[in-house]
Structure formats: structure tokens, C-alpha cells
Design a protein around this motif. Sequence first.
Motif, mmCIF file in Angstrom:
data_model
loop_
_atom_site.group_PDB
_atom_site.id
_atom_site.type_symbol
_atom_site.label_atom_id
_atom_site.label_comp_id
_atom_site.label_asym_id
_atom_site.label_seq_id
_atom_site.Cartn_x
_atom_site.Cartn_y
_atom_site.Cartn_z
ATOM 1 N N GLY A 117 -19.941 -5.158 -29.009
ATOM 2 C CA GLY A 117 -19.559 -3.750 -28.868
ATOM 3 C C GLY A 117 -18.227 -3.471 -29.543
ATOM 4 O O GLY A 117 -18.046 -2.446 -30.204
ATOM 5 N N LYS A 118 -17.288 -4.381 -29.402
ATOM 6 C CA LYS A 118 -15.980 -4.221 -30.049
ATOM 7 C C LYS A 118 -16.103 -4.334 -31.566
ATOM 8 O O LYS A 118 -15.488 -3.573 -32.309
ATOM 9 N N GLN A 119 -16.911 -5.308 -32.027
ATOM 10 C CA GLN A 119 -17.033 -5.552 -33.458
ATOM 11 C C GLN A 119 -17.842 -4.473 -34.167
ATOM 12 O O GLN A 119 -17.458 -3.990 -35.219
ATOM 13 N N ARG A 120 -18.969 -4.105 -33.598
ATOM 14 C CA ARG A 120 -19.910 -3.219 -34.284
ATOM 15 C C ARG A 120 -19.740 -1.755 -33.923
ATOM 16 O O ARG A 120 -20.014 -0.889 -34.742
ATOM 17 N N LEU A 121 -19.318 -1.476 -32.689
ATOM 18 C CA LEU A 121 -19.278 -0.092 -32.219
ATOM 19 C C LEU A 121 -17.857 0.444 -32.063
ATOM 20 O O LEU A 121 -17.675 1.596 -31.672
ATOM 21 N N GLY A 122 -16.877 -0.389 -32.337
ATOM 22 C CA GLY A 122 -15.489 0.053 -32.243
ATOM 23 C C GLY A 122 -15.005 0.240 -30.818
ATOM 24 O O GLY A 122 -14.015 0.935 -30.579
ATOM 25 N N GLN A 123 -15.686 -0.344 -29.861
ATOM 26 C CA GLN A 123 -15.270 -0.221 -28.475
ATOM 27 C C GLN A 123 -14.001 -1.037 -28.249
ATOM 28 O O GLN A 123 -13.766 -2.041 -28.917
ATOM 29 N N THR A 124 -13.174 -0.588 -27.303
ATOM 30 C CA THR A 124 -11.926 -1.300 -27.019
ATOM 31 C C THR A 124 -11.733 -1.417 -25.516
ATOM 32 O O THR A 124 -12.326 -0.670 -24.742
ATOM 33 N N ASP A 125 -10.891 -2.359 -25.142
ATOM 34 C CA ASP A 125 -10.443 -2.450 -23.758
ATOM 35 C C ASP A 125 -9.250 -1.519 -23.655
ATOM 36 O O ASP A 125 -8.189 -1.790 -24.210
ATOM 37 N N LYS A 126 -9.441 -0.402 -22.979
ATOM 38 C CA LYS A 126 -8.374 0.575 -22.890
ATOM 39 C C LYS A 126 -7.882 0.643 -21.458
ATOM 40 O O LYS A 126 -8.666 0.868 -20.535
ATOM 41 N N VAL A 127 -6.619 0.432 -21.266
ATOM 42 C CA VAL A 127 -6.019 0.535 -19.944
ATOM 43 C C VAL A 127 -5.154 1.784 -19.954
ATOM 44 O O VAL A 127 -4.191 1.882 -20.715
ATOM 45 N N GLU A 128 -5.543 2.732 -19.149
ATOM 46 C CA GLU A 128 -4.776 3.976 -19.095
ATOM 47 C C GLU A 128 -3.824 3.918 -17.914
ATOM 48 O O GLU A 128 -4.190 3.516 -16.812
ATOM 49 N N THR A 129 -2.609 4.325 -18.145
ATOM 50 C CA THR A 129 -1.629 4.412 -17.065
ATOM 51 C C THR A 129 -1.253 5.873 -16.910
ATOM 52 O O THR A 129 -1.081 6.597 -17.899
ATOM 53 N N LYS A 130 -1.129 6.289 -15.677
ATOM 54 C CA LYS A 130 -0.825 7.680 -15.390
ATOM 55 C C LYS A 130 0.309 7.719 -14.373
ATOM 56 O O LYS A 130 0.248 7.036 -13.350
ATOM 57 N N ASN A 131 1.330 8.477 -14.678
ATOM 58 C CA ASN A 131 2.455 8.609 -13.763
ATOM 59 C C ASN A 131 2.090 9.659 -12.714
ATOM 60 O O ASN A 131 1.777 10.791 -13.038
ATOM 61 N N THR A 132 2.122 9.261 -11.473
ATOM 62 C CA THR A 132 1.737 10.182 -10.403
ATOM 63 C C THR A 132 2.921 10.678 -9.592
ATOM 64 O O THR A 132 2.755 11.492 -8.700
ATOM 65 N N GLY A 133 4.088 10.212 -9.886
ATOM 66 C CA GLY A 133 5.248 10.623 -9.094
ATOM 67 C C GLY A 133 6.404 11.053 -9.985
ATOM 68 O O GLY A 133 6.320 11.047 -11.209
ATOM 69 N N ASP A 134 7.484 11.457 -9.348
ATOM 70 C CA ASP A 134 8.670 11.869 -10.079
ATOM 71 C C ASP A 134 9.466 10.636 -10.488
ATOM 72 O O ASP A 134 9.492 9.633 -9.782
ATOM 73 N N ILE A 135 10.147 10.752 -11.597
ATOM 74 C CA ILE A 135 11.017 9.684 -12.059
ATOM 75 C C ILE A 135 12.446 10.195 -11.927
ATOM 76 O O ILE A 135 12.772 11.289 -12.388
ATOM 77 N N SER A 136 13.270 9.420 -11.292
ATOM 78 C CA SER A 136 14.672 9.813 -11.173
ATOM 79 C C SER A 136 15.546 8.674 -11.657
ATOM 80 O O SER A 136 15.238 7.492 -11.438
ATOM 81 N N ILE A 137 16.630 9.041 -12.311
ATOM 82 C CA ILE A 137 17.545 8.045 -12.853
ATOM 83 C C ILE A 137 18.899 8.278 -12.196
ATOM 84 O O ILE A 137 19.428 9.388 -12.209
ATOM 85 N N HIS A 138 19.470 7.259 -11.610
ATOM 86 C CA HIS A 138 20.778 7.351 -10.966
ATOM 87 C C HIS A 138 21.752 6.490 -11.740
ATOM 88 O O HIS A 138 21.510 5.310 -11.967
ATOM 89 N N ILE A 139 22.850 7.065 -12.130
ATOM 90 C CA ILE A 139 23.889 6.321 -12.832
ATOM 91 C C ILE A 139 25.145 6.377 -11.976
ATOM 92 O O ILE A 139 25.627 7.461 -11.632
ATOM 93 N N ASP A 140 25.649 5.227 -11.619
ATOM 94 C CA ASP A 140 26.884 5.160 -10.843
ATOM 95 C C ASP A 140 28.055 5.328 -11.808
ATOM 96 O O ASP A 140 28.023 4.843 -12.935
ATOM 97 N N ALA A 141 29.074 5.993 -11.358
ATOM 98 C CA ALA A 141 30.261 6.219 -12.184
ATOM 99 C C ALA A 141 30.926 4.897 -12.549
ATOM 100 O O ALA A 141 31.491 4.757 -13.624
ATOM 101 N N GLU A 142 30.804 3.909 -11.686
ATOM 102 C CA GLU A 142 31.409 2.616 -11.961
ATOM 103 C C GLU A 142 30.726 1.907 -13.130
ATOM 104 O O GLU A 142 31.335 1.177 -13.896
ATOM 105 N N ASP A 143 29.391 2.111 -13.251
ATOM 106 C CA ASP A 143 28.630 1.442 -14.299
ATOM 107 C C ASP A 143 28.715 2.175 -15.637
ATOM 108 O O ASP A 143 28.414 1.632 -16.678
ATOM 109 N N ALA A 144 29.077 3.447 -15.606
ATOM 110 C CA ALA A 144 29.120 4.241 -16.829
ATOM 111 C C ALA A 144 30.287 3.835 -17.684
ATOM 112 O O ALA A 144 31.387 3.586 -17.196
ATOM 113 N N GLN A 145 30.062 3.728 -18.979
ATOM 114 C CA GLN A 145 31.148 3.431 -19.922
ATOM 115 C C GLN A 145 31.431 4.650 -20.763
ATOM 116 O O GLN A 145 30.544 5.366 -21.177
ATOM 117 N N VAL A 146 32.674 4.878 -20.968
ATOM 118 C CA VAL A 146 33.064 6.055 -21.750
ATOM 119 C C VAL A 146 33.537 5.640 -23.100
ATOM 120 O O VAL A 146 34.070 4.651 -23.400
#
Length: 146
Positions: A117-146
Motif C-alpha cells: 500500500g505504501k509502495q504502490r498506492l502512496g499510503q503513509t503512516d500518519k500520526v496526527e497531533t491535535k492541541n486540545t488545551g491552552d498553552i501558556s508560557i511563564h518567564i521568571d524575571a530571574e531567568d530573563a536576560q537583558v
Amino acid sequence: MENPEPKKNPKGGRPKGSTKAKIDPFREVRVGRPDVLVPDEKTMKALRRYGAANVSYETMAANLGVSLTALNNFRKKWPEVDIAIDQGRSNIDIDIAVAQIDVAVKKRNPQMLIWLGKQRLGQTDKVETKNTGDISIHIDAEDAQV
């Protein structure tokens, strides 16, 4: 300047300086060493078999009892030699493809069905990932470089 005649060999045989086989104009026969390989049916059958086994030219030469140089010269002189080798390679490729399809389809082999199927029909193993939640990024002032 005239071409000098080849030196006569005191022991008889071919004149010195003459390396190529000559045609005797009086007898119209080839004079000199006979060809080591001839494109007869036995040789061509062996070459098709070697092609099917996908062996190297060195191995072909060894099995035919000649040097690699002799085999290469034979291939240059007779183009049908390479055709016979290629036929052997093509025939085994077809046999392999037919056997793979037989295993996959007739015997219902899942791994072979997936692979085909992969060779002749172009089929692939496709793994889909879907984000279902919010993404938040926290940066501490101590870790931040200016």
C-alpha cells in the motif's frame, strides 16, 4: 616516410611489434589467438543466470574462467552480452514482485499489504497531533536576560 615493416621473429610465428590478430588475405581466415569467450547459447544462458543473481562482473568473469578485462572486452565487442545480463536482472525483478504480491494478496499477509500500500498506492503512516488545551508560557524575571 614509409611505414617500416614489422621485424621478423627469428623463432617463427607472428612478427615482432604485431599485437592484433590479422586476417590472412590468401586463406581468408583469422590468424592469431582464438576468442576466449564466444556468444553461444551456453555462455548467454550463464550470463542471464548471473544477471538474475545480481553478481558482480568480477564474479561473472571468475565463473566463466576469464579475467575481468577479457569479460569487459567481450561485452564491448558483443552488445547482446549486456542485453542478456539485463534480461536476467529484469526477469528476477518481475519474479520477486509477483511473489510479493502473491504473499500479500493470496495469503493476506498484513505486513506485505501495508508495505505494498505504501509502495504502490502512496499510503503513509500518519500520526496526527491535535492541541486540545491552552498553552501558556511563564518567564521568571530571574531567568530573563537583558
